[in-house]
Design a protein around this motif. Sequence first.
Motif, mmCIF file in Angstrom:
data_model
loop_
_atom_site.group_PDB
_atom_site.id
_atom_site.type_symbol
_atom_site.label_atom_id
_atom_site.label_comp_id
_atom_site.label_asym_id
_atom_site.label_seq_id
_atom_site.Cartn_x
_atom_site.Cartn_y
_atom_site.Cartn_z
ATOM 1 N N ARG A 79 0.069 7.790 1.972
ATOM 2 C CA ARG A 79 -0.912 8.806 1.580
ATOM 3 C C ARG A 79 -0.197 9.960 0.877
ATOM 4 N N SER B 79 -7.180 2.870 -1.966
ATOM 5 C CA SER B 79 -7.498 2.459 -0.592
ATOM 6 C C SER B 79 -7.846 3.639 0.303
ATOM 7 N N HIS B 80 -7.471 4.840 -0.097
ATOM 8 C CA HIS B 80 -7.788 6.047 0.698
ATOM 9 C C HIS B 80 -7.971 7.213 -0.260
ATOM 10 N N GLU C 216 0.856 -1.187 0.000
ATOM 11 C CA GLU C 216 0.000 0.000 0.000
ATOM 12 C C GLU C 216 0.889 1.233 0.000
#
Length: 287
Positions: free
Chosen positions: A107, A204-205, A104
């Motif tokens: 951010r 995912s975000h 992942e």
Amino acid sequence: MKELEIRSWPGIPVLILVLALLALAVWGFIDGVRSGDGMQLTIALVAAIVLLVSLAGFYMVEPNQAAVLTLFGKYVGTVKEQGLRWNNPFFSAKKVSLRVRNFESGRLKVNELDGSPIEIAAVIVWKVVDSAEAVFNVDDYESFVHVQSEAAIRAMASSHPYDQHEDGQISLRSHAAEISQHLKEQLDERLTTAGVDVLEARISHLAYAPEIAQAMLQRQQANAVIAARTRIVEGAVSMVEMALEQLKAKGMVELDDERRAHMVSNLLVVLCSDRATQPVVNTGSLY
């Protein structure tokens, strides 16, 4: 450089043979010492050295793993057969995992198509499909995957708006499947030179950056209120129109223009109000 599969010898039979020959060479050396035969000593010593050097040719290949073989810096081929294997002891073997891997991204703060700062992260599922390209085309294929994935996510986020516009443009928030496909295509294009295949890429975000999150929330709420009010007004006008047509068709009440306008006003107030209306009963004439 494309992957080239080569054959390797099964390790267990070769190891048994090497150990048996090594034992024979040791016995020949001891026997030569006892008999004083210099030729036998030399042959036994050379054979033992050759057999000891051949032990360097053994290596292990685990399931879903490949061994990239080189000879003095030149690519020879790739072995994918599992278990203990044997090749030329002068070959160098570099192990490459062919297992499915995922990570992942952190951010990332990016400006979307309309210029608003957003935070975005994605999950990337990938695996090596060409071991030679992974080893020789890039310096470190794992680091290459991470860096190129971050670049692809930034490029994808900056080419789409966060929210959907009236023109039906694909947006990050409302078109998850299309965005995932677009991201996968960009990753495939960037990572193909490293022999890597991207199996899946999903966001995912996704959120507005903290400094504008509150303002954007208020804008979304305002847009929702406007959309709801528009729907209510359209429905109310349709209901008023239907009521007037049915009254006229059944001949229940004859309304002049002033009475019709008064009735339309009252119905719209009742239907469009966000609170329960309080009826006033008129016990006299209309006027």
